[in-house]
Write an enzyme that holds these catalytic residues in place. Sequence first.
Site, PDB file in Angstrom:
ATOM      1  CG  ASP A 292      81.980  -8.290   2.669  1.00 41.28           C
ATOM      2  OD1 ASP A 292      80.989  -8.309   3.423  1.00 41.28           O
ATOM      3  OD2 ASP A 292      83.014  -8.924   2.896  1.00 41.28           O
TER       4      ASP A 292
ATOM      5  CD  GLU B  58      87.310  -9.780  -1.344  1.00 45.95           C
ATOM      6  OE1 GLU B  58      87.406 -10.294  -0.222  1.00 45.95           O
ATOM      7  OE2 GLU B  58      86.678  -8.739  -1.560  1.00 45.95           O
TER       8      GLU B  58
ATOM      9  CB  SER C  61      84.458  -5.286   3.930  1.00 43.26           C
ATOM     10  OG  SER C  61      84.389  -6.424   3.161  1.00 43.26           O
TER      11      SER C  61
ATOM     12  CB  SER D 248      90.208  -7.410   1.544  1.00 40.66           C
ATOM     13  OG  SER D 248      89.126  -7.992   2.216  1.00 40.66           O
TER      14      SER D 248
ATOM     15  CD  GLU E 179      78.229 -10.595  10.158  1.00 38.84           C
ATOM     16  OE1 GLU E 179      78.459 -10.584   8.924  1.00 38.84           O
ATOM     17  OE2 GLU E 179      78.100  -9.575  10.827  1.00 38.84           O
TER      18      GLU E 179
ATOM     19  CB  ALA F 244      88.586  -3.202  11.917  1.00 37.15           C
TER      20      ALA F 244
HETATM   21  C1  GLA Z   1      83.122 -11.827   5.366  1.00 31.03           C
HETATM   22  C2  GLA Z   1      82.735 -12.291   3.964  1.00 31.03           C
HETATM   23  C3  GLA Z   1      81.242 -12.052   3.716  1.00 31.03           C
HETATM   24  C4  GLA Z   1      80.386 -12.637   4.828  1.00 31.03           C
HETATM   25  C5  GLA Z   1      80.910 -12.217   6.194  1.00 31.03           C
HETATM   26  C6  GLA Z   1      80.183 -12.911   7.323  1.00 31.03           C
HETATM   27  O1  GLA Z   1      83.009 -10.452   5.461  1.00 31.03           O
HETATM   28  O2  GLA Z   1      83.485 -11.616   2.995  1.00 31.03           O
HETATM   29  O3  GLA Z   1      80.884 -12.592   2.466  1.00 31.03           O
HETATM   30  O4  GLA Z   1      80.298 -14.037   4.723  1.00 31.03           O
HETATM   31  O5  GLA Z   1      82.292 -12.467   6.338  1.00 31.03           O
HETATM   32  O6  GLA Z   1      78.840 -12.556   7.334  1.00 31.03           O
END
Ligand code: GLA
Length: 380
Positions: free
Chosen positions: A171, A160, A126, A128, A39, A123
């Site tokens: 993502d 994005e 992802s 978006s 993360e 939540a």
């Molecule tokens: C968001 C970003 C990802 C990543 C995560 C954290 O989801 O879109 O690229 O950096 O946060 O791991």
Amino acid sequence: MNTNRKSAKLDALLERLSSRGFVPDCVVKAPGRANIIGEHIDYCEGMVLPFAIEQSMYFVTKRHASDLVVINSEDYQSTWQEGQATTDSWMDYIRQVLLVVRKNNLLVTGCEVYVTSDIPIGAGVSSSSALCCGFLCVLNEINKWQLGKNELIAMASEAEYGLGLRGGKMDQYSIFYGEEGSAVLLDCRDHTYRLIKIDQAVFQFMLLDSGVQHSLVHSDYNSRRDEVERALVQVREVEQEACYRSITARHIDLLAEHSVEWKRLRHVYSEINRVGLAVAAIEQKDPIGLGQLLFKSHYSLRDDYEVSCPEIDWLIAYLEQDRGIYGARMMGGGFGGSVICLVKEKGFQNSALLARLYEKNFGRRLQTYPVQCAIGVTTL
Ligand code: GLA
């Protein structure tokens, strides 16, 4: 394969459209994503281990004679067409995708798109990116651009970025390259990946949606990135060749102890190491080992990277005492969102009690649901 698994919302939409004589030219399914571990290191050349989930966004599309691109969101009960002002954030993403497409001089035929989704919003799964990736896949299909996944990923990510989030590409890669039964071990130095088989008899994941909605664009996400970049610059003042992947404890010692830069880089270093250990634990079918790594990842995100929040920390503290689970951590960009939890066969000892206590403490509803590794973007 599970690609045709039913979505009640998609079925209802298709039925309603069909009763109006709307015959779609294409239906696209774009999943959300979960992340086992790795993360806040996708923008630091790290290794990450996300997977596409079954909960998805659906795009039902029909070409039409005019040049107009019209999008209808079933969930927000609103419509946007290219050229209009945007009044909602989902429209901003769509608009941004079209700006990137136009910038690339790609020809776009007029079309009408209906979007509905099973992915919880805000939540940390992802939604978006699913919106941007799914919409690009629709445009690629109906306009016959024949662009490959990596080109679509680059455009989704640029869209994005255009909205102000300097995110990594974890993502988009998991949304496009997800496979049923496997997680995607993505090397963010060069964006090559390897599928890691997840034995579902051994590793079962649940998500706990804290109900603390986050919009990363308006969070400290970008400042975390600035801080960790600053940390690397400081290390390079001493060792010019240093890069995130070659950082060792010795490099971290070059920074002022407990400074912001020291903490941020410590997270990157330890998280990159944990991803390697997590892959080994998965391959050795060791859920206890993986669970411990999830907890450690959380402590690092909470204390060194400082992207957690009181609600999520409270949940983790509770889960540490629950003998029904192996491990848990905050997931995604942070500042709210979800906890990913590796559960034993019978799951939480008392999930109803947890939800009650959580609501009593924070006045928020806790939503808990299982997630499994699913296929990436598909046309149905
Ligand atoms: C968001 C970003 C990802 C990543 C995560 C954290 O989801 O879109 O690229 O950096 O946060 O791991």
